[in-house]
Design a protein around this motif. Structure first.
Motif, PDB file in Angstrom:
ATOM      1  N   PHE A 101       0.864  -1.185   0.000  1.00  0.00           N
ATOM      2  CA  PHE A 101       0.000   0.000   0.000  1.00  0.00           C
ATOM      3  C   PHE A 101       0.895   1.227   0.000  1.00  0.00           C
ATOM      4  CE2 PHE A 101       1.153  -0.669   4.333  1.00  0.00           C
ATOM      5  CZ  PHE A 101       1.327   0.604   4.835  1.00  0.00           C
ATOM      6  N   LYS A 102       0.285   2.341  -0.228  1.00  0.00           N
ATOM      7  CA  LYS A 102       1.020   3.599  -0.211  1.00  0.00           C
ATOM      8  C   LYS A 102       0.094   4.654   0.372  1.00  0.00           C
ATOM      9  CE  LYS A 102       2.173   5.508  -4.163  1.00  0.00           C
ATOM     10  NZ  LYS A 102       2.803   5.570  -5.513  1.00  0.00           N
ATOM     11  N   ILE A 103       0.578   5.383   1.339  1.00  0.00           N
ATOM     12  CA  ILE A 103      -0.207   6.482   1.892  1.00  0.00           C
ATOM     13  C   ILE A 103       0.519   7.783   1.580  1.00  0.00           C
ATOM     14  CG2 ILE A 103      -1.115   7.537   4.005  1.00  0.00           C
ATOM     15  CD1 ILE A 103      -1.189   4.700   5.227  1.00  0.00           C
ATOM     16  N   SER A 104      -0.168   8.659   0.893  1.00  0.00           N
ATOM     17  CA  SER A 104       0.412   9.977   0.603  1.00  0.00           C
ATOM     18  C   SER A 104      -0.129  10.983   1.591  1.00  0.00           C
ATOM     19  CB  SER A 104       0.026  10.445  -0.806  1.00  0.00           C
ATOM     20  OG  SER A 104       0.752   9.765  -1.772  1.00  0.00           O
ATOM     21  N   VAL A 105       0.764  11.629   2.295  1.00  0.00           N
ATOM     22  CA  VAL A 105       0.335  12.686   3.220  1.00  0.00           C
ATOM     23  C   VAL A 105       1.479  13.685   3.332  1.00  0.00           C
ATOM     24  CG1 VAL A 105       1.033  11.296   5.220  1.00  0.00           C
ATOM     25  CG2 VAL A 105      -0.538  13.203   5.536  1.00  0.00           C
ATOM     26  N   GLY A 106       1.159  14.949   3.230  1.00  0.00           N
ATOM     27  CA  GLY A 106       2.189  15.985   3.293  1.00  0.00           C
ATOM     28  C   GLY A 106       3.249  15.703   2.250  1.00  0.00           C
ATOM     29  N   ARG A 107       4.491  15.678   2.630  1.00  0.00           N
ATOM     30  CA  ARG A 107       5.586  15.515   1.679  1.00  0.00           C
ATOM     31  C   ARG A 107       6.101  14.089   1.613  1.00  0.00           C
ATOM     32  NH1 ARG A 107       8.059  20.536   0.661  1.00  0.00           N
ATOM     33  NH2 ARG A 107      10.042  19.527   0.246  1.00  0.00           N
ATOM     34  N   ARG A 108       5.359  13.138   2.156  1.00  0.00           N
ATOM     35  CA  ARG A 108       5.909  11.796   2.230  1.00  0.00           C
ATOM     36  C   ARG A 108       4.956  10.762   1.668  1.00  0.00           C
ATOM     37  NH1 ARG A 108      10.066   9.572   5.903  1.00  0.00           N
ATOM     38  NH2 ARG A 108      11.141  11.387   6.725  1.00  0.00           N
ATOM     39  N   GLU A 109       5.541   9.655   1.250  1.00  0.00           N
ATOM     40  CA  GLU A 109       4.755   8.470   0.942  1.00  0.00           C
ATOM     41  C   GLU A 109       5.117   7.410   1.970  1.00  0.00           C
ATOM     42  OE1 GLU A 109       5.094   7.431  -3.197  1.00  0.00           O
ATOM     43  OE2 GLU A 109       3.519   8.914  -3.579  1.00  0.00           O
ATOM     44  N   VAL A 110       4.107   6.893   2.602  1.00  0.00           N
ATOM     45  CA  VAL A 110       4.303   5.935   3.681  1.00  0.00           C
ATOM     46  C   VAL A 110       3.921   4.558   3.161  1.00  0.00           C
ATOM     47  CG1 VAL A 110       3.503   5.282   5.989  1.00  0.00           C
ATOM     48  CG2 VAL A 110       3.816   7.715   5.402  1.00  0.00           C
ATOM     49  N   THR A 111       4.827   3.590   3.332  1.00  0.00           N
ATOM     50  CA  THR A 111       4.558   2.250   2.796  1.00  0.00           C
ATOM     51  C   THR A 111       4.688   1.159   3.855  1.00  0.00           C
ATOM     52  OG1 THR A 111       6.863   2.088   2.127  1.00  0.00           O
ATOM     53  CG2 THR A 111       5.310   2.874   0.465  1.00  0.00           C
ATOM     54  N   ALA A 112       4.995   1.557   5.083  1.00  0.00           N
ATOM     55  CA  ALA A 112       5.154   0.556   6.141  1.00  0.00           C
ATOM     56  C   ALA A 112       4.032   0.685   7.157  1.00  0.00           C
ATOM     57  CB  ALA A 112       6.501   0.757   6.845  1.00  0.00           C
ATOM     58  N   ILE A 113       3.661  -0.444   7.723  1.00  0.00           N
ATOM     59  CA  ILE A 113       2.702  -0.417   8.828  1.00  0.00           C
ATOM     60  C   ILE A 113       3.342  -1.115  10.019  1.00  0.00           C
ATOM     61  CG2 ILE A 113       1.459  -2.549   8.145  1.00  0.00           C
ATOM     62  CD1 ILE A 113      -1.120  -0.851   8.967  1.00  0.00           C
ATOM     63  N   ARG A 114       3.150  -0.572  11.207  1.00  0.00           N
ATOM     64  CA  ARG A 114       3.752  -1.134  12.417  1.00  0.00           C
ATOM     65  C   ARG A 114       2.646  -1.357  13.438  1.00  0.00           C
ATOM     66  NH1 ARG A 114       7.882  -2.676   9.858  1.00  0.00           N
ATOM     67  NH2 ARG A 114       9.207  -1.044   8.984  1.00  0.00           N
TER      68      ARG A 114
END
Lengths: 280, 280, 280
Positions: free
Chosen positions: A207-220
């Motif tokens: 998955f990919k989460i776009s928020v602000g200036r980042r793309e987040v691809t990890a879940i913890r």
């Protein structure tokens, strides 16, 4: 009857002025046996939804009989009504401006009354501090067991707004929003596990989460599982998807603030990885 | 005797350190049945008048028997006296530095004692935290019903200052001052309805209030009556003239801060409109 | 049994979110008779030593039977243990991350247990808010008199760190550190009267303290004894050497912050004045 009645307080009054102390003085003058718990007084000034959110995250942890007093009241002194909303366990005292919307959403049985019994109010009644003159005495009398039916008639046209829900962006993708940035810089979104069940499986798809200036691809599953400097997704304590960092403020790392869009791109049905937003 | 004694706290200690918690520990060790209400701990450091003002706005809303503890104490460790001031309803415990001046102004019958009974103090006595070592135990023993006469002899030479009053600027005009900027950015002035009765009639004459970078010519009876971006005058919940805005911070809009002059120009007896300051 | 049980709270949760209010709701649901005292919730996020310091300065002022709840928990959701440390007078509930180190240092008799009795926890148990789900219920049950032995087995391998001690820099000179800057801008160092007894005699020898951009050569016994703008040394209310100013913030005057070195140069045995650091 409980030995100590509890009144919780949620407001945008801050703690630098006398406001909160004065309200407690009014209440304890009416009911000397009560105990106060502050939920927060740091609601953004005039931000009804911010107050609704803090209240929603806390109220259900209190014992039966608790009175929840909520004051974010930009309409003080106008015709907006003071109300008391009662469930089987709690009374909520607030201005009728939608600040109880998330309570209405969560509680099935609820009776809402417009408070009109002026003999409970402080006199002289100011136009600028109904927290002191109306809401505090009402909360204190409720904590003493006064029946809300004695305070005003039932109403059904109370103000309520819908909490912002994530919207479908096609292919199972979701467009959500940052509801709040907490003390630690975690970005609380309005996306729940129910909205994106795939994401919270033991072995989630890419998955990919776009928020602000980042793309987040990890879940913890715990903050401390994040690597240094890593920004990741996590399910927070109220069931919302959060963007977080381990011992750091995600809000700074991604340069995001309250109200910003959060785009969640999930692997689509064909197994293609989420490369880009539709229409990019 | 009330079931729970109440002690209110007003200080410049802030909430980021252990100071307030430590004082409460001392007090609850002496009187386990007491309840605390914080008025504020965000008094400007060392600002005796700021504390006096917060206390004055809150104390009278508390039930009879309340002990009001007030600690803004730049003279800690010097010869300045700890005092207890008692009225029919309340005890006030504070350093003798004028922080109770507005109480002296409002209360007709008052007995002030210089606290000298050291056996009530915590030992060893520090030179730097009398809030913990002197004022807290004194407040706690008072809340248990100890007679203040056992704590020290009556004094009449206690320190008091006069609250700043608006000054006449000719033609019924007034020169006041911003006493405080509250959480919402409202400018609390020292002008009361009694000082300018014409202003608060149902149909007030034209007037002009100069403060910061703005001239204010409107008066509203509720914050929400202001138009977007409008700065207006309003009578606040303690009877002071405030400069305010609807859902906005007047302090930012007029660029004014605590201590600034506020000039109120009223239509003069001859019916001339307030065009300019005398001497402009 | 005391009439009201007391739970103190020390955390890095701040007051702007619902966290603290929610925890109090959980606790008061379990024990309706308890009273809360906040020590501080403004611990620097994730700063275990900062919390240890605030707790150490406050806990011993509370009555016997008090439960001290301390939550700075960057490892929430991982294998770090929840613990309860019990002395003759108090229970301390905290994550096992060293946050109780200064308690271990001060208390001679102490039993530490690893909390494993999950039936005391809130269900469902989150991975991100053990303050609510584990620590609060444990504290509340302890306040009701539940024996900690029912909560888990004793452990001896709990995490502890040594408080930073000043180091000898030759000739009786000491190299310390600024532990904390308090609300007033006082710099709290880790140097105690025991570390530098000469400094605190009635007639101390010449000395020089280097901190930030200043050299401090005066010692005062009360804040108000300092001249305007003067920066001086003083023994604070917990026995630590502080760098302070009269009605001013030493932290600004010397441009020093938490963690900075503090060099104390004392007149040496030969009576030479402290001109320079060894090796300057």
């Amino acid at each position: 009857m409980p030995r100590n009645s509890i009144i919780t307080l949620t407001s945008d009054f801050g703690l630098q002025d006398h406001f909160v102390g004065t309200m407690k003085g009014v209440m304890v003058s009416i009911n000397p046996d009560l105990a106060f718990v502050d939920i927060t007084h740091s609601v953004q000034p005039f931000d009804v939804f911010d107050a609704a959110l803090s209240l929603a995250q806390a109220y259900s942890y209190f014992p039966s009989g608790t009175v929840h007093l909520v004051i974010v009241d930009p309409g003080v002194g106008t015709a907006r009504r003071p109300i008391v909303a009662s469930t089987e366990k709690y009374h909520f005292v607030a201005p009728d401006n939608g600040v109880l919307s998330l309570v209405y959403e969560r509680e099935e049985r609820l009776s809402v009354r417009s408070i009109s019994a002026e003999h409970y109010f402080l006199q002289p009644l100011s136009n600028t501090f109904h927290g002191r003159d109306i809401f505090s005495p009402i909360a204190a009398y409720l904590s003493k067991g006064v029946d809300p039916a004695r305070m005003g008639g039932e109403v059904t046209d109370f103000v309520r707004f819908a909490a912002p829900r994530p919207k479908s962006a096609g292919n199972g993708n979701l467009r959500g929003v940052v509801l709040k940035v907490d003390r630690f810089g975690n970005l609380i979104t309005n996306i729940t596990a129910r909205d994106a069940p795939g994401l919270f499986r033991t072995d989630p798809p890419p998955f990919k989460i776009s928020v602000g200036r980042r793309e987040v691809t990890a879940i913890r599953s715990a903050y401390a599982e994040g690597a240094a400097g890593e920004v990741f997704a996590i399910i927070g304590s109220m069931g919302f998807l959060e963007i977080a960092a381990n011992r750091g403020a995600a809000s700074k790392l991604v340069e995001a603030t309250k109200g910003m869009d959060v785009m969640l791109l999930l692997e689509d049905a064909a197994g293609r990885r989420p490369e880009s937003l539709p229409g990019d």
